[in-house]
Write a protein that holds these residues in place. Structure first.
Motif: not given
Length: 166
Positions: A37-44, A51-56, A64-75
């Motif tokens: 959970x502490x690493x997953x927001x940086x998948x963007x 991101x290097x481990x799941x590159x696609x 789709x979202x850019x950096x520090x947007x959707x994956x760094x949100x309350x949503x």
């Protein structure tokens, strides 16, 4: 913040939540879900640890979202909670995962670029105090989290010290 700072904070959260379970499968899952959970927001971010481990997937989310947007949100936190709940994941594992996503977001609020906490509303949330990623304060936080992990692990589980001392 660097991946190691996020991961050490997630590890601290996981170890704190797992401290009453001793050495067990439950503890391992709680701790693993917290670190994930502490690493997953940086998948963007394609150059991040995850991101290097799941590159696609990272590239698609980045486009789709850019950096520090959707994956760094309350949503994102809410949707993660909802998905894990639908999959009937045990609540303690969900808590561990979600608290660690929250820790990631809070730490990134202290970076100069901030986060889109209320995505899709395009308002950045950032602290007036800025911490440079990879800088001295980031490194200091990493060591503070490591010291706290030591305290939570060894001070709340004294029998583990005996096992290690053998």
């Amino acid at each position: 913040m660097t991946g190691k700072t996020h991961a050490s904070c997630g590890l601290l959260i996981g170890m704190y939540l797992a401290k009453d379970y001793g050495i067990s499968f439950e503890s391992l899952v709680i701790i693993s879900s917290a670190v994930a959970g502490s690493l997953i927001p940086d998948i963007c971010h394609t150059k991040s640890y995850i991101g290097r481990r799941i590159p696609i997937l990272s590239k698609v989310i980045s486009l789709l979202f850019g950096h520090r947007s959707f994956t760094h949100s309350l949503l994102f936190m809410f949707l993660s909670y909802y998905l894990l709940n639908m999959l009937e994941v045990q609540s303690l594992y969900i808590e561990s995962f979600i608290f660690s996503i929250a820790s990631h977001i809070v730490l990134d609020i202290f970076t100069s670029s901030g986060v889109h906490l209320f995505y899709p509303i395009k308002v950045k949330v950032r602290s007036p105090i800025s911490i440079r990623t990879g800088g001295m304060i980031d490194s200091l936080l990493f060591f503070v989290f490591l010291g706290s992990i030591y305290f939570v692990f060894f001070k709340t589980n004294p029998y583990i010290v005996i096992i290690i001392d053998l």
